[in-house]
Enzyme design. Structure first.
Site, mmCIF file in Angstrom:
data_model
loop_
_atom_site.group_PDB
_atom_site.id
_atom_site.type_symbol
_atom_site.label_atom_id
_atom_site.label_comp_id
_atom_site.label_asym_id
_atom_site.label_seq_id
_atom_site.Cartn_x
_atom_site.Cartn_y
_atom_site.Cartn_z
ATOM 1 N N SER A 127 -41.381 7.806 57.767
ATOM 2 C CA SER A 127 -40.107 8.472 57.864
ATOM 3 C C SER A 127 -39.755 8.934 59.274
ATOM 4 O O SER A 127 -38.585 9.124 59.575
ATOM 5 C CB SER A 127 -40.073 9.670 56.913
ATOM 6 N N LYS A 168 -38.876 15.280 65.630
ATOM 7 C CA LYS A 168 -38.393 14.875 64.300
ATOM 8 C C LYS A 168 -37.525 15.979 63.708
ATOM 9 O O LYS A 168 -37.873 17.164 63.794
ATOM 10 C CB LYS A 168 -39.586 14.605 63.383
ATOM 11 N N SER A 199 -46.129 8.634 57.749
ATOM 12 C CA SER A 199 -44.845 8.693 58.464
ATOM 13 C C SER A 199 -44.928 8.769 59.974
ATOM 14 O O SER A 199 -43.912 8.638 60.647
ATOM 15 C CB SER A 199 -44.020 9.870 57.961
HETATM 16 N N1 GLN Z 1 -43.698 6.698 53.018
HETATM 17 C C1 GLN Z 1 -44.367 7.838 52.471
HETATM 18 C C2 GLN Z 1 -43.493 8.503 51.461
HETATM 19 O O1 GLN Z 1 -42.378 8.077 51.316
HETATM 20 C C3 GLN Z 1 -44.798 8.748 53.562
HETATM 21 C C4 GLN Z 1 -43.858 9.819 53.911
HETATM 22 C C5 GLN Z 1 -44.334 10.727 54.974
HETATM 23 O O2 GLN Z 1 -45.437 10.557 55.507
HETATM 24 N N2 GLN Z 1 -43.535 11.752 55.261
HETATM 25 O O3 GLN Z 1 -43.907 9.428 50.814
#
Ligand code: GLN
Length: 482
Positions: free
Chosen positions: A155, A80, A179
């Site tokens: 994400s 990532k 994410s």
């Molecule tokens: N969808 C969640 C957010 O937008 C999780 C993001 C993540 O785990 N980095 O905060």
């Protein structure tokens, strides 16, 4: 390529050791596959072909010399783009880091390098990990390899798509509120969010420091376990990391003994009925195999989303204060900006221009929640409910070994379906954020499909219960032949 696309890490390792294939050949096949197909998925932001071939050649040399090689040696990995790899661009999906070259390796990368893992590239992410679909990436969305009109999830959507499409054998992601697990569920691969503190956060671009955790995407549970064993452990460079290194469990769980808690709050309003059916069918299969299914309650779970978005935005607003578009890879702005007033405008303009709308929204919300007068009403209250939620889980684990439910309330949605309404995007995190708030480990394992679209089972264990998670994950993997 096809022939390699489904193989486990252990099988590829055996082929390497028996010289049926070389590490350079494996790296080449994956790099070619990326080159030929990634314009469809857009899983990668940077491909590190030279680095991959160099690392692979070193592994081949060791094999030639008759040296023993670790399991992950010569195995392609995608990372990532919020995890630093020395000498490689690291954008976190943001324009503000568009030219930032990482000056050092994150600890997880250093650990993979020790093993001889081959890094094939950096994967797409929502800007600073803020999102559920990678549509908040400044560099365009990643598409779901099962249906190119739909999102891969986020994400860490690039990492999930890379594993799903066979562009990489495994990948690293980062999970603050779902994410890793959400894109794993959307793409039909395994995703693990480890117990908070088991994997070092050193060298990870932070979103919300009390929630962030790095973990693997993999083709099967055993591969996820192998990667977890390699990257976990105490790191002197992350004071929140813990000493304990897991010994993998030897015995498989006797399904007759596993007690599965099913929280009624996870089967309430908002859950797609097709997703519910896949999950209930899988629970029934497990029950038939001898598992005990208990309905449980996590009474504070309905508040988790609100609590998460207060804590996430508060911590993000503090973490993102460092990006001024002067440091971290963006060329310095007007040299004569010497007065405080001018400097203030340089910051304002740069941040205004380079941050996307979701990042700005969270910085404003978080700054508000932390400001004098509102701090107690929002931030402190959210922390208190976080403790209550943690206690809900503690109580549940007195009666059950693991908790199961859907990873996400709905199927992978269409590109642009939710971008205009941030709240509907936040709803995707309904089942995943309670786990981060409580610091627990959780795994998403494919449990079935609705048409072509995969549905993930979310398995949650008590803190440091990863070995149990892997065993429960294997039960699902073996229950159904995908
Ligand atoms: N969808 C969640 C957010 O937008 C999780 C993001 C993540 O785990 N980095 O905060």
């Amino acid at each position: 390529m096809e022939s390699l696309a489904k193989l486990s890490i252990r099988t590829i390792h055996e082929k390497l050791v028996h010289r049926e294939i070389s590490a350079v050949e494996i790296a080449r096949m994956h790099l070619e596959h990326i080159e030929n197909t990634d314009q469809e998925f857009h899983a990668f932001l940077t491909v590190t072909a030279d680095m991959a071939l160099e690392q692979a050649a070193l592994v081949d040399e060791k094999i030639k010399e008759g040296q023993e090689i670790p399991l992950l040696a010569g195995i392609p990995c995608a990372v990532k783009d919020a995890i630093l790899v020395k000498g490689v661009r690291c954008t976190a999906g943001s324009k503000i880091l568009e030219n930032y070259i990482a000056p050092y390796d994150a600890t997880v990368i250093a650990r993979l390098r020790e093993q001889g893992t081959v890094l094939v590239g950096k994967t797409n992410t929502d800007e600073f990990g803020m999102g559920t679909s990678t549509e908040n990436s400044a560099f365009g969305a990643t598409k779901n390899p099962h249906d190119l009109t739909r999102v891969a999830g986020g994400s860490s959507g690039g990492s999930a798509a890379a594993v799903c499409s066979g562009e990489s054998v495994f990948a690293l992601g980062e999970d603050t509120g779902g994410s890793i697990r959400l894109p794993a569920s959307f793409c039909g691969v395994i995703g693990l969010k480890p117990t908070y503190g088991t994997v070092s956060r050193h060298g990870i671009i932070a979103l919300a420091s009390s929630l962030d955790q790095v973990g693997p995407f993999a083709r099967n549970v055993e591969d996820a376990q192998t990667v977890f064993d390699a990257i976990s452990g105490k790191d002197p460079l992350d004071s929140t990391s813990v000493l304990y290194r897991y010994a993998p469990l030897q015995e498989d769980i006797n399904p007759k003994k596993i007690r599965i808690g099913v929280p009624k709050e996870f089967f309430a309003e908002g859950l797609d009925s097709q997703v519910e059916k896949v999950i209930r069918d899988m629970l029934a299969i497990l029950e038939k195999g001898g598992a005990e299914i208990h309905e449980i309650s996590l009474p504070n779970a309905p508040y988790a989303l609100a609590v998460y978005y207060i804590i996430n935005t508060s911590e993000a607003s503090a973490n993102l204060a460092r990006y001024d578009a002067i440091r971290y890879g963006v060329p310095a702005q007007p040299k004569e900006a010497a007065t405080d007033e001018k400097l203030f405008h340089v910051y304002m303009n740069n941040r205004g221009e380079k941050f996307g709308p979701e990042v700005k929204r969270r910085i404003m919300l978080g700054t508000y929640a932390l400001s004098a007068g509102y701090y107690d009403a929002y931030y402190v209250k959210a922390q208190k409910i976080r403790t209550l939620l943690k206690q809900d889980f503690d109580r549940a684990f007195e009666k059950v070994d693991v908790i199961m439910g859907p990873t996400t309330p709905f199927l992978p949605f269409k590109l642009n379906e939710r971008t205009a309404d941030p709240l509907s995007m936040y709803l995707a995190d309904l089942f995943t954020v309670p786990v981060n708030l409580a610091g627990l480990p959780a795994l998403s394992v494919p449990a079935g499909k609705v048409g072509e679209l995969p549905v993930g089972m979310h398995i949650i264990a008590r803190a440091f219960g990863e070995p149990l998670l892997f065993q429960a994950g294997k039960l699902i993997e073996n229950a159904w032949n995908f």
